[in-house]
Design a protein around this motif. Sequence first.
Motif, short mmCIF file in Angstrom:
data_model
loop_
_atom_site.label_atom_id
_atom_site.label_comp_id
_atom_site.label_asym_id
_atom_site.label_seq_id
_atom_site.Cartn_x
_atom_site.Cartn_y
_atom_site.Cartn_z
N ARG A 1 0.84 -1.21 0.00
CA ARG A 1 0.00 0.00 0.00
C ARG A 1 0.87 1.25 0.00
NH1 ARG A 1 -2.74 -2.95 4.03
NH2 ARG A 1 -2.11 -1.52 5.73
N LEU A 2 1.93 1.22 0.78
CA LEU A 2 2.81 2.39 0.85
C LEU A 2 3.54 2.61 -0.48
CD1 LEU A 2 4.41 1.92 4.40
CD2 LEU A 2 2.37 3.23 3.76
N GLU A 3 4.01 1.53 -1.08
CA GLU A 3 4.77 1.66 -2.33
C GLU A 3 3.88 2.07 -3.50
OE1 GLU A 3 8.54 -1.28 -2.13
OE2 GLU A 3 6.60 -2.29 -2.26
N ALA A 4 2.58 1.92 -3.35
CA ALA A 4 1.65 2.34 -4.42
C ALA A 4 1.42 3.85 -4.42
CB ALA A 4 0.31 1.61 -4.25
N ARG A 5 1.87 4.52 -3.38
CA ARG A 5 1.67 5.97 -3.29
C ARG A 5 2.52 6.70 -4.33
NH1 ARG A 5 -0.98 7.79 1.08
NH2 ARG A 5 -0.02 9.85 0.82
N GLU A 6 1.94 7.74 -4.91
CA GLU A 6 2.65 8.51 -5.93
C GLU A 6 3.89 9.19 -5.34
OE1 GLU A 6 0.05 11.20 -7.91
OE2 GLU A 6 -1.21 9.63 -8.77
N GLY A 7 3.78 9.63 -4.10
CA GLY A 7 4.92 10.29 -3.47
C GLY A 7 6.10 9.36 -3.34
N TYR A 8 5.85 8.11 -2.99
CA TYR A 8 6.93 7.13 -2.89
C TYR A 8 7.54 6.88 -4.27
CZ TYR A 8 9.32 2.67 -2.60
OH TYR A 8 10.26 1.67 -2.71
N GLN A 9 6.71 6.71 -5.27
CA GLN A 9 7.20 6.42 -6.61
C GLN A 9 8.02 7.58 -7.17
OE1 GLN A 9 3.76 5.14 -8.87
NE2 GLN A 9 3.29 3.52 -7.40
#
Length: 212
Positions: A191-199
């Motif tokens: 769920r965290l890695e799906a965030r645009e900010g993370y990407q």
Amino acid sequence: MTARPILHTCRGSRGLRCTWAAEEAGVDVELRLLPFPPRFKAPEYLEINPLGTIPLLVDGDSRMTESCAIAHYLATKDGYTDLAIAPGERDYAEYLDFTYHADATITFPQTVYMRFALFEKDKGWAEAGDAYAKWFWKRLIKVEQRLEGREFLCADRFTVADICVGYALILARSVGLDEGVPESLKAYRERLEAREGYQRAVEREKAGPASV
């Protein structure tokens, strides 16, 4: 015109917490990517950070070297954002606790494992590395229990606490520690890695050499 904060870091290191927080908070930081480990591969870095560690955030006269503190700072430097929880707000204590827990209790055994099992495996330290791997897995219980019935750690929203804990889970996968990570925490990591900010943060760091 105020100069941008400068973040010295290495690709995929703990500094990812800071790059990620900057992206989520919309803080414009200048990213300076170093080879890993910089104390050996970029000795000139010791002139601005005698510790030789990364990350290092330089913002005006301020210098910060702790990744979780930097992430919190970026989320609050221009006023509290939804990434941070303020005093008096629900889950303020839990927010602080899990933010500090991420490095002091979770990432610490990971780094010792990496030293003994990866970087110095030819020196006969494999058994010690395995012991710290087990320590890391056992220390995940607090996060696992906290996330039962929750999407995020605090206040029903994504915060710096999730960034700091989430990085430890991301690191676990990249260094061969995923075997003992519970499935619920793997789902949380997804769920965290799906965030645009993370990407966006990962894309920004791709310009640098791999850390592990």
